[in-house]
Design a protein around this motif. Sequence first.
Motif, PDB file in Angstrom:
ATOM      1  N   GLU A 179      35.013  32.683  31.324  1.00  0.00           N
ATOM      2  CA  GLU A 179      35.547  33.157  32.595  1.00  0.00           C
ATOM      3  C   GLU A 179      37.027  33.525  32.460  1.00  0.00           C
ATOM      4  O   GLU A 179      37.487  34.504  33.083  1.00  0.00           O
ATOM      5  CB  GLU A 179      35.365  32.092  33.674  1.00  0.00           C
ATOM      6  N   SER A 180      37.779  32.792  31.661  1.00  0.00           N
ATOM      7  CA  SER A 180      39.189  33.137  31.451  1.00  0.00           C
ATOM      8  C   SER A 180      39.319  34.527  30.837  1.00  0.00           C
ATOM      9  O   SER A 180      40.164  35.332  31.250  1.00  0.00           O
ATOM     10  CB  SER A 180      39.860  32.096  30.543  1.00  0.00           C
ATOM     11  N   ILE A 181      38.446  34.815  29.860  1.00  0.00           N
ATOM     12  CA  ILE A 181      38.463  36.133  29.217  1.00  0.00           C
ATOM     13  C   ILE A 181      38.045  37.207  30.207  1.00  0.00           C
ATOM     14  O   ILE A 181      38.664  38.275  30.293  1.00  0.00           O
ATOM     15  CB  ILE A 181      37.539  36.129  27.986  1.00  0.00           C
ATOM     16  N   ARG A 182      36.976  36.932  30.985  1.00  0.00           N
ATOM     17  CA  ARG A 182      36.480  37.927  31.948  1.00  0.00           C
ATOM     18  C   ARG A 182      37.539  38.231  33.005  1.00  0.00           C
ATOM     19  O   ARG A 182      37.790  39.401  33.336  1.00  0.00           O
ATOM     20  CB  ARG A 182      35.207  37.394  32.618  1.00  0.00           C
ATOM     21  N   ARG A 183      38.185  37.203  33.544  1.00  0.00           N
ATOM     22  CA  ARG A 183      39.177  37.397  34.594  1.00  0.00           C
ATOM     23  C   ARG A 183      40.381  38.168  34.060  1.00  0.00           C
ATOM     24  O   ARG A 183      40.917  39.056  34.749  1.00  0.00           O
ATOM     25  CB  ARG A 183      39.623  36.030  35.137  1.00  0.00           C
ATOM     26  N   GLN A 184      40.818  37.866  32.845  1.00  0.00           N
ATOM     27  CA  GLN A 184      41.960  38.553  32.262  1.00  0.00           C
ATOM     28  C   GLN A 184      41.660  40.031  32.076  1.00  0.00           C
ATOM     29  O   GLN A 184      42.511  40.892  32.359  1.00  0.00           O
ATOM     30  CB  GLN A 184      42.327  37.911  30.918  1.00  0.00           C
TER      31      GLN A 184
END
Length: 580
Positions: free
Chosen positions: A423-428
């Motif tokens: 999710e951190s990668i997707r949000r970034q």
Amino acid sequence: MESERELLSVEENPRKGGLRTMPFIIVNESFERIASFGLQANLIIYLMTYYNMSAATGTIIIGLWGALSNGLALFGAITADFYLGRYRAVAYGSISTLIGMIILWLTSMIPQLKSLPCSQFQHACNGPTLLQLAVLFSSFGFMSVGAGFVRPCSIIFGADQLENRKNKRILESYFNWYYASSGISTILAVTLIVYIQDLYGWKVGLGVPTILMFLSVLMFQIGSPLYIKVKPKNTENLVIGLFQAAVAAFRKRNTRLPLTDCDEFYRWPLESDVLPPSKDFRCLNRACIIEDPQRDLNPDGSASNPRNLCSVEQVESLKALIKALPMWSTCFMIFVDMNIFSFSLLQTRTMDRHIFPHFEVPAASFSVFMITALTIWIAFYDRVLVPLLSKFTGQARGLSPVTRMGIGLISSGMAIALSAITESIRRQRAIEEGLEEDPNALVNMSAMWFVPQYVLLGVAEATHGVGQVEFFYALFPKSMSSIASSMYTVGTAVSSLMGSILVSGVDWFSSAGGKTSWLSSNINKGHIDYFFWLLSFLSFLNFLYFLVVCRFYESGNDGSNRLSHVEEEKECDYRLLHES
């Protein structure tokens, strides 16, 4: 044989029961499962679209609905065994589920039953009215009551039709076919029904499950003349017996405990084994001490007042339940991890879900990876790992139930941590692509990133769930087998309630002071990754608590024995339980 017939109170008729009843029972359960799970998979989107609910509010409502449905399963099982009988329980439950689905279907077709749609110029959308919420919650209530009666009783009702057959392999085949139909039904629910909802909208998407549920009720009623209908048992309710044992121990808390004199302990029936109560929780032994035979016993040897005198068997059953509670409490967190499914659905909706150029997987269908992993792992462990591990561990099942429960806890924590990283990668990427203000825009990232965590959750549920069921079966006396089975279901109910409370608390705390909530409906502005990291930390603490709890169970009391003669039966029980 005659005593068995009297105990079961079966309506003897050579034309009733048998394999001829199986199509009606299995079709009833299969259609009910397709309809129910087909609704649940995509429900968060329906609540956000038609009722303008936030992601957090919708998740809380779904969690409470799950808690009610699973909690009522224990009530439904007890009611069927002692009052209604399994036939009427399944019949009434199916009708209740159908009523709930019809009400929910009507909310998609009648404009007055749903909130007005939001325009892009509105800063705050109109929420649902009290009438609209009352209608929505009534549909959930009817479906919860239906699930509470159908799911714990349907499989046993089918077994009633084959109970008196000489060929036991027929009964084994029935359990296998029942499990296979349950697995296929769940897969169809999260693929076909979800695909219909995404492609044709909610009027059709809710109408199809409702029609299937109507066919489920119809098929069950068509087969009614053929069924063996076991009447409710007239024996004492085990739950009441446990309560009486606790009351008797409290009332006699000042009574002296004998050291070794077995004759002072009450047993019923009289022909039961003459064994003293165990030394665990010795204070409870007071409940079965005969202080004055003339006052405490009837002429036939039974207790004159069950709230003052209970049998050794009742006291030992209460002790077994108390022993199970610490280990049972370690199971809540893994189900919390699995029940926070709504946010994963919001994530996969914003990602590229194409497997082939012209085929896109519906967001709610990604749970099929978890179901598939669960099924494959159970088969792989049973057929490949068990023969190998049993040579090194000396355990008939390869690893002890407690060890498998620990592996499941670790796997679920890893899955949630992986979800946080993804999710951190997707949000970034969403922010870098300028999509922060549009929660529905597609991010240039494949949704297949989420497959590993779904697979890990499937493995976690398979290892932990089977181990948990086996542990309780080994710990409890045979008379408490139904309680052992219900521990899993009640645990999921408690976990659903805990998950709803956790989501509510995180949403309130993270949005304090006008800040954007971690669980904002706009996941590009929120921080679902922070929430997943919190779950990972709680999972780690729960695992440490699990290690502490394990120290209180002796090696012979960890579920590693008493299993050789019931292994296949218990694994089948779990496979059916995990679908509920």
